[in-house]
Design an enzyme around this catalytic site. Sequence first.
Site, PDB file in Angstrom:
ATOM      1  N   ASP A  35       0.851  -1.192   0.000  1.00 53.90           N
ATOM      2  CA  ASP A  35       0.000   0.000   0.000  1.00 53.90           C
ATOM      3  C   ASP A  35       0.887   1.243   0.000  1.00 53.90           C
ATOM      4  OD1 ASP A  35      -3.244   0.477   1.036  1.00 53.90           O
ATOM      5  OD2 ASP A  35      -1.863   2.179   0.930  1.00 53.90           O
ATOM      6  N   TYR A 160     -13.387   8.605 -12.638  1.00 59.88           N
ATOM      7  CA  TYR A 160     -13.139   7.426 -11.785  1.00 59.88           C
ATOM      8  C   TYR A 160     -13.615   6.156 -12.484  1.00 59.88           C
ATOM      9  CZ  TYR A 160     -14.255   3.803  -8.375  1.00 59.88           C
ATOM     10  OH  TYR A 160     -14.372   2.596  -7.734  1.00 59.88           O
ATOM     11  N   LYS A 164     -11.549   2.866 -13.949  1.00 58.50           N
ATOM     12  CA  LYS A 164     -11.778   1.493 -13.492  1.00 58.50           C
ATOM     13  C   LYS A 164     -12.142   0.608 -14.691  1.00 58.50           C
ATOM     14  CE  LYS A 164     -11.804   0.013  -9.810  1.00 58.50           C
ATOM     15  NZ  LYS A 164     -10.702  -0.566  -8.971  1.00 58.50           N
ATOM     16  N   PRO A 215     -24.596  17.720   3.386  1.00 60.52           N
ATOM     17  CA  PRO A 215     -24.778  18.128   1.988  1.00 60.52           C
ATOM     18  C   PRO A 215     -25.319  17.013   1.108  1.00 60.52           C
ATOM     19  CG  PRO A 215     -22.437  17.702   2.441  1.00 60.52           C
ATOM     20  CD  PRO A 215     -23.187  17.418   3.710  1.00 60.52           C
ATOM     21  N   VAL A 216     -26.578  17.139   0.683  1.00 60.21           N
ATOM     22  CA  VAL A 216     -27.196  16.136  -0.196  1.00 60.21           C
ATOM     23  C   VAL A 216     -27.165  16.687  -1.616  1.00 60.21           C
ATOM     24  CG1 VAL A 216     -29.345  14.906  -0.716  1.00 60.21           C
ATOM     25  CG2 VAL A 216     -28.648  15.255   1.664  1.00 60.21           C
ATOM     26  N   PRO A 293     -21.362  16.894 -11.003  1.00 62.98           N
ATOM     27  CA  PRO A 293     -21.460  16.835 -12.468  1.00 62.98           C
ATOM     28  C   PRO A 293     -21.480  15.377 -12.951  1.00 62.98           C
ATOM     29  CG  PRO A 293     -19.636  18.268 -11.777  1.00 62.98           C
ATOM     30  CD  PRO A 293     -20.151  17.592 -10.542  1.00 62.98           C
TER      31      PRO A 293
HETATM   32  P1  NAD Z   1      -9.933   3.360  -0.475  1.00 60.81           P
HETATM   33  O1  NAD Z   1      -9.779   4.641  -1.199  1.00 60.81           O
HETATM   34  O2  NAD Z   1     -10.497   3.341   0.901  1.00 60.81           O
HETATM   35  O3  NAD Z   1      -8.500   2.635  -0.372  1.00 60.81           O
HETATM   36  C1  NAD Z   1      -7.608   2.579  -1.455  1.00 60.81           C
HETATM   37  C2  NAD Z   1      -6.269   2.062  -0.925  1.00 60.81           C
HETATM   38  O4  NAD Z   1      -5.353   1.948  -2.019  1.00 60.81           O
HETATM   39  C3  NAD Z   1      -5.606   3.022   0.086  1.00 60.81           C
HETATM   40  O5  NAD Z   1      -5.086   2.292   1.169  1.00 60.81           O
HETATM   41  C4  NAD Z   1      -4.486   3.677  -0.705  1.00 60.81           C
HETATM   42  O6  NAD Z   1      -3.385   4.057   0.089  1.00 60.81           O
HETATM   43  C5  NAD Z   1      -4.121   2.549  -1.661  1.00 60.81           C
HETATM   44  N1  NAD Z   1      -3.486   3.037  -2.899  1.00 60.81           N
HETATM   45  C6  NAD Z   1      -3.921   4.031  -3.710  1.00 60.81           C
HETATM   46  N2  NAD Z   1      -3.072   4.191  -4.742  1.00 60.81           N
HETATM   47  C7  NAD Z   1      -2.088   3.259  -4.590  1.00 60.81           C
HETATM   48  C8  NAD Z   1      -0.942   2.904  -5.338  1.00 60.81           C
HETATM   49  N3  NAD Z   1      -0.622   3.544  -6.472  1.00 60.81           N
HETATM   50  N4  NAD Z   1      -0.165   1.887  -4.904  1.00 60.81           N
HETATM   51  C9  NAD Z   1      -0.475   1.239  -3.748  1.00 60.81           C
HETATM   52  N5  NAD Z   1      -1.530   1.534  -2.995  1.00 60.81           N
HETATM   53  C10 NAD Z   1      -2.342   2.524  -3.405  1.00 60.81           C
HETATM   54  O7  NAD Z   1     -10.748   2.413  -1.442  1.00 60.81           O
HETATM   55  P2  NAD Z   1     -11.885   1.339  -1.107  1.00 60.81           P
HETATM   56  O8  NAD Z   1     -13.160   2.022  -0.945  1.00 60.81           O
HETATM   57  O9  NAD Z   1     -11.381   0.431  -0.068  1.00 60.81           O
HETATM   58  O10 NAD Z   1     -11.940   0.567  -2.512  1.00 60.81           O
HETATM   59  C11 NAD Z   1     -11.095  -0.540  -2.760  1.00 60.81           C
HETATM   60  C12 NAD Z   1     -11.321  -1.014  -4.185  1.00 60.81           C
HETATM   61  O11 NAD Z   1     -12.685  -1.374  -4.345  1.00 60.81           O
HETATM   62  C13 NAD Z   1     -11.041   0.048  -5.245  1.00 60.81           C
HETATM   63  O12 NAD Z   1     -10.435  -0.591  -6.334  1.00 60.81           O
HETATM   64  C14 NAD Z   1     -12.411   0.577  -5.617  1.00 60.81           C
HETATM   65  O13 NAD Z   1     -12.429   1.019  -6.949  1.00 60.81           O
HETATM   66  C15 NAD Z   1     -13.251  -0.665  -5.433  1.00 60.81           C
HETATM   67  N6  NAD Z   1     -14.664  -0.426  -5.082  1.00 60.81           N
HETATM   68  C16 NAD Z   1     -14.983   0.304  -3.956  1.00 60.81           C
HETATM   69  C17 NAD Z   1     -16.323   0.447  -3.607  1.00 60.81           C
HETATM   70  C18 NAD Z   1     -16.743   1.215  -2.378  1.00 60.81           C
HETATM   71  O14 NAD Z   1     -17.939   1.375  -2.161  1.00 60.81           O
HETATM   72  N7  NAD Z   1     -15.852   1.695  -1.543  1.00 60.81           N
HETATM   73  C19 NAD Z   1     -17.318  -0.130  -4.387  1.00 60.81           C
HETATM   74  C20 NAD Z   1     -16.948  -0.817  -5.549  1.00 60.81           C
HETATM   75  C21 NAD Z   1     -15.619  -0.986  -5.853  1.00 60.81           C
HETATM   76  O1  DAU Z   2     -20.910   2.017  -6.677  1.00 59.06           O
HETATM   77  C1  DAU Z   2     -19.628   1.700  -6.241  1.00 59.06           C
HETATM   78  C2  DAU Z   2     -18.867   2.966  -5.955  1.00 59.06           C
HETATM   79  O2  DAU Z   2     -19.410   3.510  -4.769  1.00 59.06           O
HETATM   80  C3  DAU Z   2     -17.365   2.743  -5.792  1.00 59.06           C
HETATM   81  O3  DAU Z   2     -16.836   2.269  -6.994  1.00 59.06           O
HETATM   82  C4  DAU Z   2     -16.663   4.026  -5.364  1.00 59.06           C
HETATM   83  O4  DAU Z   2     -15.291   3.748  -5.097  1.00 59.06           O
HETATM   84  C5  DAU Z   2     -17.325   4.547  -4.120  1.00 59.06           C
HETATM   85  O5  DAU Z   2     -16.761   5.790  -3.772  1.00 59.06           O
HETATM   86  C6  DAU Z   2     -18.826   4.712  -4.333  1.00 59.06           C
HETATM   87  O6  DAU Z   2     -19.102   5.758  -5.274  1.00 59.06           O
HETATM   88  P1  DAU Z   2     -20.335   6.769  -5.072  1.00 59.06           P
HETATM   89  O7  DAU Z   2     -20.055   7.994  -5.822  1.00 59.06           O
HETATM   90  O8  DAU Z   2     -21.624   6.088  -5.312  1.00 59.06           O
HETATM   91  O9  DAU Z   2     -20.175   6.991  -3.477  1.00 59.06           O
HETATM   92  P2  DAU Z   2     -20.250   8.311  -2.563  1.00 59.06           P
HETATM   93  O10 DAU Z   2     -20.199   7.836  -1.142  1.00 59.06           O
HETATM   94  O11 DAU Z   2     -19.278   9.337  -2.975  1.00 59.06           O
HETATM   95  O12 DAU Z   2     -21.705   8.856  -2.868  1.00 59.06           O
HETATM   96  C7  DAU Z   2     -22.855   8.040  -2.680  1.00 59.06           C
HETATM   97  C8  DAU Z   2     -24.053   8.837  -3.169  1.00 59.06           C
HETATM   98  O13 DAU Z   2     -24.267   9.952  -2.276  1.00 59.06           O
HETATM   99  C9  DAU Z   2     -23.890   9.435  -4.551  1.00 59.06           C
HETATM  100  O14 DAU Z   2     -25.137   9.439  -5.208  1.00 59.06           O
HETATM  101  C10 DAU Z   2     -23.464  10.881  -4.279  1.00 59.06           C
HETATM  102  C11 DAU Z   2     -24.177  11.214  -2.977  1.00 59.06           C
HETATM  103  N1  DAU Z   2     -23.465  12.139  -2.085  1.00 59.06           N
HETATM  104  C12 DAU Z   2     -22.173  11.888  -1.759  1.00 59.06           C
HETATM  105  C13 DAU Z   2     -21.475  12.720  -0.918  1.00 59.06           C
HETATM  106  C14 DAU Z   2     -20.025  12.433  -0.569  1.00 59.06           C
HETATM  107  C15 DAU Z   2     -24.134  13.232  -1.534  1.00 59.06           C
HETATM  108  O15 DAU Z   2     -25.319  13.455  -1.803  1.00 59.06           O
HETATM  109  N2  DAU Z   2     -23.429  14.067  -0.704  1.00 59.06           N
HETATM  110  C16 DAU Z   2     -22.136  13.860  -0.384  1.00 59.06           C
HETATM  111  O16 DAU Z   2     -21.545  14.693   0.373  1.00 59.06           O
END
Ligand code: NAD
Ligand code: DAU
Length: 360
Positions: A35, A160, A164, A215-216, A293
């Site tokens: 990491d 993003y 991916k 913030p929604v 956006p």
């Molecule tokens: P996160 O942002 O919490 O963690 C990402 C981790 O990757 C961090 O520890 C960061 O230090 C590390 N990292 C970033 N760039 C790096 C690099 N170049 N080399 C080594 N380490 C690096 O992310 P998360 O929410 O745990 O998501 C993990 C994976 O799951 C991601 O690939 C994300 O796209 C995917 N994903 C997340 C969600 C979600 O809801 N959180 C949903 C669907 C898919």
């Molecule tokens: O669907 C999987 C994805 O879920 C992952 O691939 C991403 O890594 C993860 O960040 C997440 O993306 P979202 O954009 O859906 O998650 P986020 O928590 O940023 O936002 C969830 C929803 O809430 C989205 O519709 C935007 C809204 N939102 C988010 C924030 C941060 C708000 O209304 N207000 C906020 O302040």
Amino acid sequence: MSRRLLVTGGAGFIGANFVHHWCRVYPNDRVVVLDALTYAGNLPNLKLVQEQENFRFVLGNIGDASLVNKILVEENIDTIAHFAAESHVDRSILAPGDFVQTNVVGTFTLLESFRQYWETKANPDNYLFLHISTDEVYGSLCPNDPAFSETTAYAPNSPYSASKAGSDHLVRAYYHTYKLPTIITNCSNNYGAFQFPEKLIPLMCINILMGKPLPVYGDGKNVRDWLYVNDNCRALDVIIHQGKPGENYNIGGNNEVENISLVKTLCQIMDELAPDLPVRPSEKLITFVKDRPGHDRRYAINAHKLKTELGWSPSVTITEGLRITVQWYLKNHHWWKPLLSEEYQDYYRQNYRDSRGVFQ
Ligand code: NAD
Ligand code: DAU
């Protein structure tokens, strides 16, 4: 057979939960975390396992091929669980370059290192590159559209999700071209312990505790399909053991909820569980702000394939999962407070004050 795993991004949210799961269920397996500890990576997330003999943490970048090669050989790795990524949509809108670098170029470098290492092996079937991706690669659904399945066409809408999608295509190509054993998982929005404060659920919990506006975005009617992180980890476990190389598996919680309804539920749970909130009822803090956006309207996952082929289904309902998660943020002030750093405040000002007009 005991495994030797390299977990990239293991100090982040899902990665750390996965490491906890794996070390608990398979104490005889080797788990090496690589990491880079970006803003989202946090070593305290791994405190529970850090002293275990079968665990090792390596600070480094997935884009550093010589470091990755060294770890693969030194640790005799057979399975990569690739979580490392830039993961926040709002940050990808403000600064897309890092997303292309880590998610596309970084994944390519990791794949290429693993391919060269794997090609030297006499028993190539015992290896696996598990790529953790997202439902966002499928784009946005209208209210009556069927949920995303593994055959839904890719249509990413944010930097993003485009980055991916790019990494998913590379992983797919390595399977088809080189027969590298790869599997891709596409999961919906995870929630649970150790999620970085920028994401919707922790952000709302923390802002309620601090009496700050909630913030929604837009009209609040965007829909996400929430998956409790431990259920995701169980799915990844089943897929590592029984999944078929070359396949994609969708993972979802079967919990479609509009953002505004989710935020109101969080307010109610907080009002009930937190004794001294600065503002009560906390719903008074809800503030509709300028939309993100390109904001995808609805995500929904059809996880039928995972259920019928590998027997997995989610075990935690959204009602249970949100309660457990709120309780975790209430108990773990010492975990999240240090994450509200100067860097985080800069991001917060840029995303909320400058882009959405929120002044607190
Ligand atoms: P996160 O942002 O919490 O963690 C990402 C981790 O990757 C961090 O520890 C960061 O230090 C590390 N990292 C970033 N760039 C790096 C690099 N170049 N080399 C080594 N380490 C690096 O992310 P998360 O929410 O745990 O998501 C993990 C994976 O799951 C991601 O690939 C994300 O796209 C995917 N994903 C997340 C969600 C979600 O809801 N959180 C949903 C669907 C898919
Ligand atoms: O669907 C999987 C994805 O879920 C992952 O691939 C991403 O890594 C993860 O960040 C997440 O993306 P979202 O954009 O859906 O998650 P986020 O928590 O940023 O936002 C969830 C929803 O809430 C989205 O519709 C935007 C809204 N939102 C988010 C924030 C941060 C708000 O209304 N207000 C906020 O302040």
